[in-house]
Write a protein that holds these residues in place. Sequence first.
Motif, PDB file in Angstrom:
ATOM      1  N   ALA A 454       0.752  -1.243  -0.062  1.00 42.92           N
ATOM      2  CA  ALA A 454       0.058   0.022  -0.063  1.00 42.92           C
ATOM      3  C   ALA A 454       0.923   1.204   0.105  1.00 42.92           C
ATOM      4  N   MET A 455       1.937   1.163   0.324  1.00 39.54           N
ATOM      5  CA  MET A 455       2.802   2.382   0.616  1.00 39.54           C
ATOM      6  C   MET A 455       3.482   2.427  -0.732  1.00 39.54           C
ATOM      7  N   TYR A 456       3.873   1.386  -1.344  1.00 40.04           N
ATOM      8  CA  TYR A 456       4.241   1.714  -2.466  1.00 40.04           C
ATOM      9  C   TYR A 456       3.393   2.155  -3.566  1.00 40.04           C
ATOM     10  N   HIS A 457       1.925   1.957  -3.258  1.00 41.29           N
ATOM     11  CA  HIS A 457       1.016   2.540  -4.250  1.00 41.29           C
ATOM     12  C   HIS A 457       0.570   3.886  -3.899  1.00 41.29           C
ATOM     13  N   ALA A 458       1.101   4.380  -2.683  1.00 37.81           N
ATOM     14  CA  ALA A 458       0.841   5.829  -2.125  1.00 37.81           C
ATOM     15  C   ALA A 458       2.244   6.586  -3.020  1.00 37.81           C
ATOM     16  N   LYS A 459       3.162   5.799  -2.763  1.00 35.02           N
ATOM     17  CA  LYS A 459       4.524   6.446  -3.528  1.00 35.02           C
ATOM     18  C   LYS A 459       4.096   6.706  -5.045  1.00 35.02           C
ATOM     19  N   THR A 460       3.525   5.816  -5.616  1.00 41.36           N
ATOM     20  CA  THR A 460       3.506   5.906  -7.307  1.00 41.36           C
ATOM     21  C   THR A 460       2.245   6.791  -7.477  1.00 41.36           C
ATOM     22  N   HIS A 461       1.460   7.392  -6.635  1.00 41.46           N
ATOM     23  CA  HIS A 461       0.190   8.204  -6.907  1.00 41.46           C
ATOM     24  C   HIS A 461       0.378   9.604  -6.193  1.00 41.46           C
ATOM     25  N   GLY A 462       1.705  10.258  -6.121  1.00 39.26           N
ATOM     26  CA  GLY A 462       1.734  11.551  -5.689  1.00 39.26           C
ATOM     27  C   GLY A 462       2.411  11.789  -4.696  1.00 39.26           C
ATOM     28  N   ARG A 463       2.599  10.773  -3.942  1.00 41.89           N
ATOM     29  CA  ARG A 463       3.525  10.743  -2.465  1.00 41.89           C
ATOM     30  C   ARG A 463       2.767  11.740  -1.652  1.00 41.89           C
ATOM     31  N   GLY A 464       3.338  11.900  -0.318  1.00 39.11           N
ATOM     32  CA  GLY A 464       2.730  12.750   0.589  1.00 39.11           C
ATOM     33  C   GLY A 464       1.130  12.290   0.884  1.00 39.11           C
ATOM     34  N   CYS A 465       0.875  10.953   0.796  1.00 37.99           N
ATOM     35  CA  CYS A 465      -0.475  10.512   1.040  1.00 37.99           C
ATOM     36  C   CYS A 465      -0.551   9.055   1.569  1.00 37.99           C
ATOM     37  N   TYR A 466      -1.608   8.651   2.035  1.00 35.24           N
ATOM     38  CA  TYR A 466      -1.642   7.394   2.549  1.00 35.24           C
ATOM     39  C   TYR A 466      -2.710   6.466   1.509  1.00 35.24           C
ATOM     40  N   ARG A 467      -2.510   5.188   1.699  1.00 32.84           N
ATOM     41  CA  ARG A 467      -3.299   4.222   0.993  1.00 32.84           C
ATOM     42  C   ARG A 467      -3.437   3.013   1.934  1.00 32.84           C
ATOM     43  N   ILE A 468      -4.643   2.638   1.982  1.00 35.25           N
ATOM     44  CA  ILE A 468      -5.114   1.424   2.892  1.00 35.25           C
ATOM     45  C   ILE A 468      -5.207   0.189   1.549  1.00 35.25           C
ATOM     46  N   TYR A 469      -4.577  -0.783   2.211  1.00 34.40           N
ATOM     47  CA  TYR A 469      -4.492  -2.009   1.096  1.00 34.40           C
ATOM     48  C   TYR A 469      -5.374  -2.628   0.646  1.00 34.40           C
ATOM     49  N   ASP A 470      -5.619  -2.958  -0.537  1.00 30.07           N
ATOM     50  CA  ASP A 470      -6.617  -3.751  -1.098  1.00 30.07           C
ATOM     51  C   ASP A 470      -6.116  -4.542  -1.900  1.00 30.07           C
ATOM     52  N   PRO A 471      -6.614  -5.950  -2.185  1.00 27.81           N
ATOM     53  CA  PRO A 471      -6.053  -6.997  -2.930  1.00 27.81           C
ATOM     54  C   PRO A 471      -5.795  -6.539  -4.591  1.00 27.81           C
ATOM     55  N   GLY A 472      -6.376  -5.537  -4.937  1.00 25.58           N
ATOM     56  CA  GLY A 472      -6.207  -5.152  -6.343  1.00 25.58           C
ATOM     57  C   GLY A 472      -4.717  -4.308  -6.537  1.00 25.58           C
ATOM     58  N   MET A 473      -4.137  -3.878  -5.317  1.00 22.86           N
ATOM     59  CA  MET A 473      -2.811  -3.269  -5.486  1.00 22.86           C
ATOM     60  C   MET A 473      -1.867  -4.078  -5.627  1.00 22.86           C
ATOM     61  N   GLN A 474      -1.981  -5.253  -5.523  1.00 23.11           N
ATOM     62  CA  GLN A 474      -0.775  -6.217  -5.566  1.00 23.11           C
ATOM     63  C   GLN A 474      -0.369  -6.330  -7.006  1.00 23.11           C
ATOM     64  N   ALA A 475      -1.366  -6.479  -8.014  1.00 23.32           N
ATOM     65  CA  ALA A 475      -1.295  -6.524  -9.212  1.00 23.32           C
ATOM     66  C   ALA A 475      -0.367  -5.340  -9.738  1.00 23.32           C
TER      67      ALA A 475
END
Length: 778
Positions: A454-475
């Motif tokens: 989820a952190m990696y997802h936050a990094k690639t979507h603008g940084r400076g934010c948080y993301r809560i994990y969902d299974p779709g993030m893995q792909a």
Amino acid sequence: MGNTGLFSCFPKSESPMWPNIWAAKHFSPMLMQTPSTNDLVSSAPPERPKVLVVDNERLLLEYLNRILSKGGYEPILASSGVEALEILKHTTPSLVMLGVIMSPMDGFDVLRQIRLTHRDTELPVLMVTGDSDRESVIKAFREGANDYLTKPLDSELILSRVLLQIRLHRSSVDLAQSQERYRLAAEGARIGLWDWDVPRREVFVSSRGKELLGYSDDELHYDLETWTNRVHPNDLGLFESLLTRRRPDDRERFECEIRMLHRDSSYRWIQCSGVVQTDEQGIPRRLAGSLADVTEGKVRDVLTGLPNRLLFEERLERTAKRVSRNKSVAAVLFLDLDKFKYVNDTLGHEAGDQVLCHVARRLERCLSEFQTEGGDPTSGNCIARRGGDEFTILVDPSPQLDVVQRVSEKIIAVLSMPIVLGNREVTIGVSIGVSFLDSHQNSPTEAIHQADTAMYHAKTHGRGCYRIYDPGMQAVVMSRMNLESDIRRALKSDEFYVMYQPVVSLETGGIDGFEALCRWNHPRGESVGPDVFIPILDSLGQIGHLRDYVLKVAGHQIQAWNIMLGRTRPLTVTLNASTREFSQSQFHKHLLETMREFDVDPSMIRLEVTEGTLMENPGTALQCIRELRAKQVGVGLDDFGTGYSSLAYLHRLPLDLLKIDSSFVQSMHRGNESYGIIRNIVSLARGLKLDIVAEGVETAEQHQLLYQLGCSHGQGYYYSRPKRAEEITPWLLSGMRLTPDIESVHHGEMLGISQNELDSLLQCHPQAKEPVAPLTLQ
């Protein structure tokens, strides 16, 4: 039973009125032997040990006085048990010789009183009994006697027994003192002692050793299983290996670190040091050594003082068990700092370390507001530094989603505030991934992995934010990781290549230079644009390798074209520098060294940087520009207008080129706002004697308007798409013009507007970014 006192050796038929006659008759052999017992006398210690002799019979007291004195001892005579006990209140002799039959207290009464204050190891007592008084001997030992003498008394035997008891006493005292010294040293060093008897399967552990695990001295049995069951399953092999390996050395030293179960159910790291004693076949028979708790150094981050990855994962394991038992929920936050590598690269690792310590303290203050009160003592928030610029946080318990959201938002806000390092301020940020640990969903390892995803997802979507994990993030993350792997391989396999887009003179239509653009020939035939792979390379810290490759290829190509054409004004090639690179204090040195290595002429190279690059670290950027221009490398400002650096600061920058961002060009029509902005940018740039290149020219109208406004050069699809070198060479040889003839127009008309008014127009323009503080250059 008869007389069993010291003088029981006198015959009953002899009258004690004649002791000297009897003594001369019976003791003369012993007295004659006394001088010849040099070994006994010489073996006595240099100081004269005191021997307390106790009996009612005065003559024998005098006799033993002579024997002991000649033997090198200092006798102390007591004619009764009461007198002896009184002497012992003030003096502690090395030995007591105690007769049995005395009054008013007999020898056994006196012995019992002595043992109330002196153990047998502290004060040896030698009892004297009748020659066949077996019952008295047995009783003497039961009451605490160390040895006995029976009649008839023999001077050699007396001195031998006395010497033996004194030696044993001295050895016992020395051993006790040695043990006490070792105990004090061990306590001072806060270590425990242990001794493993292999054949008996027993392990002795000192009180301090038990204390390390939270137990008192009277707790925990000595059997081997009690201790092996406390060793972490993953470390048990280390423990067992001490027994299974044969050793040629009888006393081989060893040292290992194992985890042992504490009373509070946590594991402590224990450093186990000692020696192995083996038999003739090299099989261990005994192991002994010390125990020291090294948990703090093992599970604490040395720099920040926070728990490290090991302690966090152990804590998470315990939380998982409690969550499963109580059907509760806990949250795991995975934090990665934004712009931290930039701080390290520009200010050095010492500044980076200071930033990490500031972050740790801010996280502690932030989490304290959400600390659980009361409840299970094993619950509560935990912050750990995982490594580098990564941190993990356990929010425990976490009954509601909004708690985790508020924690994440608070952390982002707190870490976005400037950090003061001496007389400098730095600003970083943080990206956060969140996952949940509950009784039926995932394991501790999965929770960390999901939060990381989820952190990696936050990094690639603008940084400076948080993301809560969902299974779709893995792909998505797997796709990104695969792309990173492909990019690393591409660098090694020369899958990147260079294309060139002409920079055209608006006045002549001729080519005055090129911008070198990198492309990726992916093995799967996919088209991956630079807008994808350039940021990834930058984030991986690999952008420098690609830049060196482009510099080598484009530098050699532009030199080859210039040699071929023989122009009086050489063609130049423009390369782009990333913000991360240009902000590094040694960037210009590395670039110039690379040019020398590849034999590239610096005068044919132009380097473009963005406004944002200058705003990140203006002092470093300014120094870099000066150093490059001193070596004839041209420097230009790319995408001007989008970063909104005030035009009032342009004259302070030693630039060669100003590039107008394509967003202004493509929205430009005669008389509109973009037209007015470009008109005044051109006016001011010409006043600063800068070349002006308009990017993104796609139509003849844009070309004509730019020429009318006095712009010197254009670049865009209207002239040419990026092409390979082999396609461009024929153009250059033919002298081909890339623009039609321009209608006669008034060239370079100016609009009367001040710099402040133009700054205001730029600020209001929809393509402009958020205004920032004025650029400060020194």
